[in-house]
Write a protein that holds these residues in place. Structure first.
Motif, PDB file in Angstrom:
ATOM      1  N   ASP A   1      54.723  20.354  29.923  1.00  0.00           N
ATOM      2  CA  ASP A   1      56.062  20.130  30.491  1.00  0.00           C
ATOM      3  C   ASP A   1      56.438  21.158  31.547  1.00  0.00           C
ATOM      4  N   ALA A   2      55.505  22.030  31.899  1.00  0.00           N
ATOM      5  CA  ALA A   2      55.827  23.091  32.856  1.00  0.00           C
ATOM      6  C   ALA A   2      56.278  22.515  34.192  1.00  0.00           C
ATOM      7  N   ASP A   3      55.576  21.511  34.690  1.00  0.00           N
ATOM      8  CA  ASP A   3      55.953  20.931  35.979  1.00  0.00           C
ATOM      9  C   ASP A   3      57.309  20.237  35.903  1.00  0.00           C
ATOM     10  N   ARG A   4      57.598  19.604  34.765  1.00  0.00           N
ATOM     11  CA  ARG A   4      58.896  18.938  34.620  1.00  0.00           C
ATOM     12  C   ARG A   4      60.021  19.966  34.696  1.00  0.00           C
ATOM     13  N   ALA A   5      59.850  21.102  34.044  1.00  0.00           N
ATOM     14  CA  ALA A   5      60.874  22.146  34.083  1.00  0.00           C
ATOM     15  C   ALA A   5      61.030  22.731  35.479  1.00  0.00           C
ATOM     16  N   LYS A   6      59.966  22.632  36.280  1.00  0.00           N
ATOM     17  CA  LYS A   6      60.017  23.145  37.653  1.00  0.00           C
ATOM     18  C   LYS A   6      60.534  22.104  38.643  1.00  0.00           C
ATOM     19  N   GLY A   7      60.930  20.941  38.146  1.00  0.00           N
ATOM     20  CA  GLY A   7      61.567  19.966  39.020  1.00  0.00           C
ATOM     21  C   GLY A   7      60.821  18.674  39.240  1.00  0.00           C
ATOM     22  N   ALA A   8      59.623  18.515  38.655  1.00  0.00           N
ATOM     23  CA  ALA A   8      58.892  17.265  38.805  1.00  0.00           C
ATOM     24  C   ALA A   8      59.670  16.129  38.145  1.00  0.00           C
TER      25      ALA A   8
ATOM     26  N   LEU B   1      63.282  25.567  37.087  1.00  0.00           N
ATOM     27  CA  LEU B   1      62.644  26.868  36.847  1.00  0.00           C
ATOM     28  C   LEU B   1      61.658  27.166  37.967  1.00  0.00           C
ATOM     29  N   ARG B   2      61.605  28.387  38.386  1.00  0.00           N
ATOM     30  CA  ARG B   2      60.609  28.798  39.388  1.00  0.00           C
ATOM     31  C   ARG B   2      59.363  29.366  38.724  1.00  0.00           C
ATOM     32  N   GLU B   3      59.543  29.930  37.526  1.00  0.00           N
ATOM     33  CA  GLU B   3      58.401  30.468  36.784  1.00  0.00           C
ATOM     34  C   GLU B   3      58.606  30.176  35.302  1.00  0.00           C
ATOM     35  N   VAL B   4      57.525  29.810  34.627  1.00  0.00           N
ATOM     36  CA  VAL B   4      57.562  29.609  33.180  1.00  0.00           C
ATOM     37  C   VAL B   4      56.279  30.162  32.579  1.00  0.00           C
ATOM     38  N   LEU B   5      56.326  30.400  31.279  1.00  0.00           N
ATOM     39  CA  LEU B   5      55.149  30.816  30.529  1.00  0.00           C
ATOM     40  C   LEU B   5      54.737  29.661  29.625  1.00  0.00           C
ATOM     41  N   PRO B   6      53.566  29.050  29.859  1.00  0.00           N
ATOM     42  CA  PRO B   6      53.148  27.906  29.049  1.00  0.00           C
ATOM     43  C   PRO B   6      52.734  28.329  27.643  1.00  0.00           C
ATOM     44  N   VAL B   7      53.089  27.488  26.665  1.00  0.00           N
ATOM     45  CA  VAL B   7      52.725  27.753  25.276  1.00  0.00           C
ATOM     46  C   VAL B   7      51.984  26.545  24.713  1.00  0.00           C
TER      47      VAL B   7
ATOM     48  N   LEU C   1      69.122  33.110  33.939  1.00  0.00           N
ATOM     49  CA  LEU C   1      68.750  34.276  33.135  1.00  0.00           C
ATOM     50  C   LEU C   1      67.394  34.827  33.570  1.00  0.00           C
ATOM     51  N   ARG C   2      66.476  33.932  33.918  1.00  0.00           N
ATOM     52  CA  ARG C   2      65.147  34.387  34.341  1.00  0.00           C
ATOM     53  C   ARG C   2      65.228  35.181  35.638  1.00  0.00           C
ATOM     54  N   SER C   3      65.968  34.637  36.628  1.00  0.00           N
ATOM     55  CA  SER C   3      66.004  35.274  37.939  1.00  0.00           C
ATOM     56  C   SER C   3      66.878  36.520  37.970  1.00  0.00           C
ATOM     57  N   GLU C   4      67.981  36.514  37.228  1.00  0.00           N
ATOM     58  CA  GLU C   4      68.905  37.645  37.278  1.00  0.00           C
ATOM     59  C   GLU C   4      68.514  38.777  36.344  1.00  0.00           C
ATOM     60  N   LEU C   5      67.896  38.448  35.197  1.00  0.00           N
ATOM     61  CA  LEU C   5      67.626  39.467  34.182  1.00  0.00           C
ATOM     62  C   LEU C   5      66.155  39.555  33.790  1.00  0.00           C
ATOM     63  N   SER C   6      65.313  38.787  34.465  1.00  0.00           N
ATOM     64  CA  SER C   6      63.864  38.774  34.176  1.00  0.00           C
ATOM     65  C   SER C   6      63.567  38.390  32.736  1.00  0.00           C
ATOM     66  N   ILE C   7      64.382  37.502  32.180  1.00  0.00           N
ATOM     67  CA  ILE C   7      64.153  37.008  30.817  1.00  0.00           C
ATOM     68  C   ILE C   7      63.084  35.928  30.877  1.00  0.00           C
ATOM     69  N   PRO C   8      61.993  36.058  30.112  1.00  0.00           N
ATOM     70  CA  PRO C   8      60.917  35.072  30.185  1.00  0.00           C
ATOM     71  C   PRO C   8      61.332  33.732  29.593  1.00  0.00           C
ATOM     72  N   VAL C   9      60.777  32.664  30.159  1.00  0.00           N
ATOM     73  CA  VAL C   9      61.060  31.307  29.703  1.00  0.00           C
ATOM     74  C   VAL C   9      59.745  30.657  29.282  1.00  0.00           C
ATOM     75  N   TYR C  10      59.662  30.247  28.028  1.00  0.00           N
ATOM     76  CA  TYR C  10      58.460  29.634  27.462  1.00  0.00           C
ATOM     77  C   TYR C  10      58.663  28.130  27.323  1.00  0.00           C
ATOM     78  N   ILE C  11      57.596  27.371  27.591  1.00  0.00           N
ATOM     79  CA  ILE C  11      57.675  25.915  27.485  1.00  0.00           C
ATOM     80  C   ILE C  11      56.282  25.361  27.208  1.00  0.00           C
ATOM     81  N   GLY C  12      56.231  24.215  26.528  1.00  0.00           N
ATOM     82  CA  GLY C  12      54.960  23.545  26.317  1.00  0.00           C
ATOM     83  C   GLY C  12      54.251  23.334  27.637  1.00  0.00           C
ATOM     84  N   ALA C  13      52.951  23.643  27.671  1.00  0.00           N
ATOM     85  CA  ALA C  13      52.209  23.649  28.930  1.00  0.00           C
ATOM     86  C   ALA C  13      52.334  22.333  29.692  1.00  0.00           C
TER      87      ALA C  13
END
Length: 237
Positions: A87-94, A127-133, A73-85
């Motif tokens: 955990d950002a690396d975990r969502a990106k594949g760490a 995820l390739r990009e996330v917005l930390p919260v 959804l993020r890559s195809e429709l530019s829908i933002p993805v929010y996650i606890g700061a």
């Protein structure tokens, strides 16, 4: 599946994600597994809303069975993805740290992994990009979800409190159906980084005025937070 007005669920008691449906758009809480994308499209068809009505995805944490179709959804429709700061690396594949071995029974464990594989668990794009919260943030999304930091299951785990639907989404900070044993009822979740921290974080739910406490695995809890906390504490003994 409708849980209440403006509150819908896709998936099942093994893995679930949720939709907050408002006049100004839709907020997704978690993104399940890649195969839940089809379930999402079916649910949108039922309620007569286009996928472009989705304004954002809020992840309760960065584990693979919660980020599922988020990158699509993020890559195809530019829908933002929010996650606890944290955990950002975990969502990106760490790779997450190893966790203590959890109790398990053969039947429920096999059903969990079989279901996960059937829904694309072997090909989950990070995820390739996330917005930390951070704790206390109110996001500019339908339902005005508020972030409650809940470290324990993972460092960046958060609860997502949505007063508009009188619900709080707790991810894997607790479960109402243990995916490895099949035991039902509020209890600690498996695959938790820091169980002592998770147990402490549960108390943050006590002051929230809700009718629903909704985990990522297991049936939604219909009732107030203090009663859920009491049931959780009983399961810890």
């Amino acid at each position: 599946m409708e849980l209440a007005a403006q509150l819908r669920r896709i998936g099942n008691d093994i893995v679930a994600a949720h939709l907050i449906v408002a006049e100004d758009g839709i907020t997704l809480v978690d993104a399940g597994l890649p195969g839940h994308y089809r379930d999402l499209m079916n649910e949108l068809k039922v309620i007569g809303r286009p996928i472009t009505d989705i304004k954002g995805i809020v992840l309760t944490h960065g584990d693979s069975d919660h980020i599922g179709f988020a990158e699509r959804l993020r890559s195809e429709l530019s829908i933002p993805v929010y996650i606890g700061a944290e955990d950002a690396d975990r969502a990106k594949g760490a790779k997450p740290p190893a966790t203590p071995k959890d109790p398990r029974r053969v039947g429920p464990t096999v059903r969990f992994f079989a279901y996960a594989i059937s829904k694309g668990a072997l090909r989950i794009p990070p995820l390739r990009e996330v917005l930390p919260v951070h704790d206390g943030d109110v996001l500019p999304l339908p339902g005005e979800p508020r972030i409650v930091a809940m470290p324990g299951h993972s460092p960046g785990s958060v609860a997502v409190y949505v007063p508009a639907v009188r619900a709080v989404f707790v991810g894997d900070e607790l479960t109402t159906r243990h995916v490895l044993t099949g035991v039902e009822g509020p209890q600690p979740a498996p695959f938790t980084d820091d169980q002592a921290g998770s147990s402490s974080s549960i108390e943050k739910l006590a002051g929230l005025d809700v009718d629903w406490v909704i985990p990522g695995h297991g049936a939604p809890w219909r009732g107030d937070a203090p009663s859920l906390i009491a049931a959780y504490r009983a399961a810890e003994i």
